[in-house]
Design a protein around this motif. Structure first.
Motif, mmCIF file in Angstrom:
data_model
loop_
_atom_site.group_PDB
_atom_site.id
_atom_site.type_symbol
_atom_site.label_atom_id
_atom_site.label_comp_id
_atom_site.label_asym_id
_atom_site.label_seq_id
_atom_site.Cartn_x
_atom_site.Cartn_y
_atom_site.Cartn_z
ATOM 1 N N MET A 85 34.733 56.886 -0.819
ATOM 2 C CA MET A 85 33.927 55.703 -1.094
ATOM 3 C C MET A 85 32.618 55.776 -0.327
ATOM 4 S SD MET A 85 36.730 52.587 -1.215
ATOM 5 C CE MET A 85 37.748 53.133 0.162
ATOM 6 N N ASN A 86 31.587 55.188 -0.923
ATOM 7 C CA ASN A 86 30.256 55.157 -0.318
ATOM 8 C C ASN A 86 29.766 53.704 -0.322
ATOM 9 O OD1 ASN A 86 27.761 55.868 0.715
ATOM 10 N ND2 ASN A 86 26.937 56.494 -1.271
ATOM 11 N N PRO A 87 30.194 52.903 0.667
ATOM 12 C CA PRO A 87 29.897 51.474 0.620
ATOM 13 C C PRO A 87 28.474 51.127 1.049
ATOM 14 C CG PRO A 87 31.859 51.966 1.954
ATOM 15 C CD PRO A 87 31.124 53.243 1.749
ATOM 16 N N ILE A 88 28.038 49.970 0.583
ATOM 17 C CA ILE A 88 26.847 49.301 1.080
ATOM 18 C C ILE A 88 27.252 47.859 1.379
ATOM 19 C CG2 ILE A 88 26.051 48.723 -1.270
ATOM 20 C CD1 ILE A 88 23.177 48.929 -0.217
ATOM 21 N N VAL A 89 26.698 47.296 2.441
ATOM 22 C CA VAL A 89 26.998 45.918 2.835
ATOM 23 C C VAL A 89 25.793 45.060 2.503
ATOM 24 C CG1 VAL A 89 27.591 44.381 4.750
ATOM 25 C CG2 VAL A 89 28.489 46.725 4.705
ATOM 26 N N VAL A 90 26.021 43.991 1.744
ATOM 27 C CA VAL A 90 24.942 43.074 1.375
ATOM 28 C C VAL A 90 25.350 41.662 1.776
ATOM 29 C CG1 VAL A 90 23.404 42.256 -0.436
ATOM 30 C CG2 VAL A 90 24.340 44.580 -0.564
ATOM 31 N N ILE A 91 24.460 40.979 2.482
ATOM 32 C CA ILE A 91 24.712 39.625 2.982
ATOM 33 C C ILE A 91 23.875 38.650 2.163
ATOM 34 C CG2 ILE A 91 24.691 38.130 5.001
ATOM 35 C CD1 ILE A 91 24.449 40.757 6.692
ATOM 36 N N PRO A 92 24.488 37.812 1.336
ATOM 37 C CA PRO A 92 23.704 36.819 0.595
ATOM 38 C C PRO A 92 23.401 35.613 1.484
ATOM 39 C CG PRO A 92 26.016 36.646 0.003
ATOM 40 C CD PRO A 92 25.917 37.778 0.990
ATOM 41 N N ALA A 93 22.175 35.106 1.393
ATOM 42 C CA ALA A 93 21.798 33.971 2.236
ATOM 43 C C ALA A 93 20.734 33.139 1.544
ATOM 44 C CB ALA A 93 21.270 34.467 3.585
ATOM 45 N N ARG A 94 20.863 31.832 1.692
ATOM 46 C CA ARG A 94 19.844 30.908 1.191
ATOM 47 C C ARG A 94 19.807 29.691 2.109
ATOM 48 N NH1 ARG A 94 21.761 26.859 -2.771
ATOM 49 N NH2 ARG A 94 24.030 26.761 -2.647
ATOM 50 N N LEU A 95 18.687 28.988 2.106
ATOM 51 C CA LEU A 95 18.510 27.879 3.035
ATOM 52 C C LEU A 95 19.232 26.625 2.587
ATOM 53 C CD1 LEU A 95 14.746 28.209 4.036
ATOM 54 C CD2 LEU A 95 16.759 28.914 5.322
ATOM 55 N N ALA A 96 19.393 26.415 1.291
ATOM 56 C CA ALA A 96 20.011 25.186 0.790
ATOM 57 C C ALA A 96 21.447 25.077 1.277
ATOM 58 C CB ALA A 96 19.962 25.161 -0.725
ATOM 59 N N SER A 97 21.732 24.021 2.008
ATOM 60 C CA SER A 97 23.087 23.743 2.480
ATOM 61 C C SER A 97 23.221 22.244 2.650
ATOM 62 C CB SER A 97 23.364 24.454 3.814
ATOM 63 O OG SER A 97 24.599 24.041 4.363
ATOM 64 N N THR A 98 24.246 21.684 2.043
ATOM 65 C CA THR A 98 24.386 20.236 2.102
ATOM 66 C C THR A 98 24.835 19.763 3.473
ATOM 67 O OG1 THR A 98 26.638 20.454 1.239
ATOM 68 C CG2 THR A 98 24.876 20.027 -0.354
ATOM 69 N N ARG A 99 25.662 20.568 4.161
ATOM 70 C CA ARG A 99 26.214 20.116 5.440
ATOM 71 C C ARG A 99 25.419 20.596 6.651
ATOM 72 N NH1 ARG A 99 32.592 21.272 5.252
ATOM 73 N NH2 ARG A 99 31.932 23.191 4.221
ATOM 74 N N LEU A 100 24.727 21.722 6.519
ATOM 75 C CA LEU A 100 23.977 22.270 7.652
ATOM 76 C C LEU A 100 22.691 22.903 7.121
ATOM 77 C CD1 LEU A 100 24.228 22.566 10.728
ATOM 78 C CD2 LEU A 100 25.260 24.810 10.358
ATOM 79 N N PRO A 101 21.649 22.092 6.920
ATOM 80 C CA PRO A 101 20.396 22.612 6.353
ATOM 81 C C PRO A 101 19.818 23.759 7.181
ATOM 82 C CG PRO A 101 20.414 20.210 6.365
ATOM 83 C CD PRO A 101 21.614 20.648 7.146
ATOM 84 N N ASP A 102 19.208 24.725 6.484
ATOM 85 C CA ASP A 102 18.562 25.884 7.115
ATOM 86 C C ASP A 102 19.526 26.704 7.969
ATOM 87 O OD1 ASP A 102 16.277 24.951 5.879
ATOM 88 O OD2 ASP A 102 15.395 24.137 7.702
ATOM 89 N N LYS A 103 20.775 26.720 7.570
ATOM 90 C CA LYS A 103 21.810 27.379 8.374
ATOM 91 C C LYS A 103 21.492 28.830 8.717
ATOM 92 C CE LYS A 103 25.858 27.976 6.348
ATOM 93 N NZ LYS A 103 27.257 27.737 5.888
ATOM 94 N N PRO A 104 21.015 29.676 7.795
ATOM 95 C CA PRO A 104 20.794 31.083 8.162
ATOM 96 C C PRO A 104 19.798 31.281 9.298
ATOM 97 C CG PRO A 104 20.791 30.821 5.783
ATOM 98 C CD PRO A 104 20.745 29.440 6.369
#
Length: 250
Positions: free
Chosen positions: A1-20
């Motif tokens: 196997m030849n993996p790649i790691v991808v982290i999805p992130a966005r600012l919209a969060s109802t409980r903790l805005p700007d979490k990333p």
């Protein structure tokens, strides 16, 4: 196997805005996740960003960031979209979708999540940890996996996921950790599917894969990370990483 790691992130969060971008021991949380991914040592790590502010933070830390459409409906869709730029020649046949809010994750968990794919019949790998008490078993925000491990085994097929306490009766119960290792073809197939009836009923995206006949394999861990979803979670993560000098769980 030849993996790649991808982290999805966005600012919209109802409980903790700007979490990333929340500061944890001197660095934004998304940078802490970039570090966790790198520490696993299974392949290159990148962030699929829904917002330019996240991309700027990642690039300032020396990471690879790809801007994706902020309207994409899920992290898996964001990961899939980023791959078109990250790996257009499809050199990576396994894609690890690493949630962006597990800053205390032991990187050994990322190495573990690809293990179910040693079985060529398995399309998606994921992680589970033992449920410790009835409060955890009956809390709907904790997702449960119906799976059964043979003696001495660390991998088992996922039969179902639910917000309810499953399965019924005496025996171990398993808390699902929402990190996935997709075969590249399985991710292509998954994002092409419409939301499924059980997915919509339980509000659990992994049920779309099961309803379409895909196989999910669970790797067991003894201790899992906690997700940062609230201000209280954030303070807990700050305290843990400050105590450890910003490093992962030892």
């Amino acid at each position: 196997m030849n993996p790649i790691v991808v982290i999805p992130a966005r600012l919209a969060s109802t409980r903790l805005p700007d979490k990333p971008l929340a500061d944890i021991a001197g660095k934004p949380m998304i940078v802490r996740m970039l570090e966790r991914g790198r520490e696993a040592g299974i392949g290159p790590v990148a962030v699929a960003c829904g917002d330019p502010e996240i991309a700027a933070a990642v690039r300032e830390a020396g990471g690879r960031a790809v801007l994706t459409d902020p309207a994409l409906p899920s992290g898996s869709d964001r990961v899939h979209a980023a791959l078109a730029e990250l790996d257009p020649d499809r050199r990576h046949d396994v894609v690890v979708n690493l949630q962006g809010d597990f800053p205390t994750l032991d990187p050994a968990g990322l190495r573990l999540v690809i293990m179910p794919l040693d079985d060529p019949r398995v399309d998606i790998g994921t992680l589970v940890v033992p449920i410790r008490d009835e409060i955890e078993a009956t809390t709907v925000s904790f997702v449960k996996a119906a799976c059964s491990f043979a003696d001495g085994q660390t991998i088992a097929p996922a039969l179902y996921f639910s917000r309810q306490a499953i399965p019924w009766g005496l025996g171990p119960r398993w808390h699902h950790v929402g990190i996935y290792a997709f075969r590249r073809a399985a991710l292509d197939r998954y994002v092409s599917l419409p939301p499924s009836p059980l997915e919509q009923r339980e509000n659990l995206e992994q049920l779309r894969a099961l309803e379409d006949g895909m196989r999910i394999g669970c790797a067991r861990m003894e201790h899992g990370p906690f997700g940062v979803d609230t201000a209280e979670d954030l303070e807990r993560a700050r305290a843990i990483l400050a105590e450890r000098g910003g490093t992962r769980r030892q």
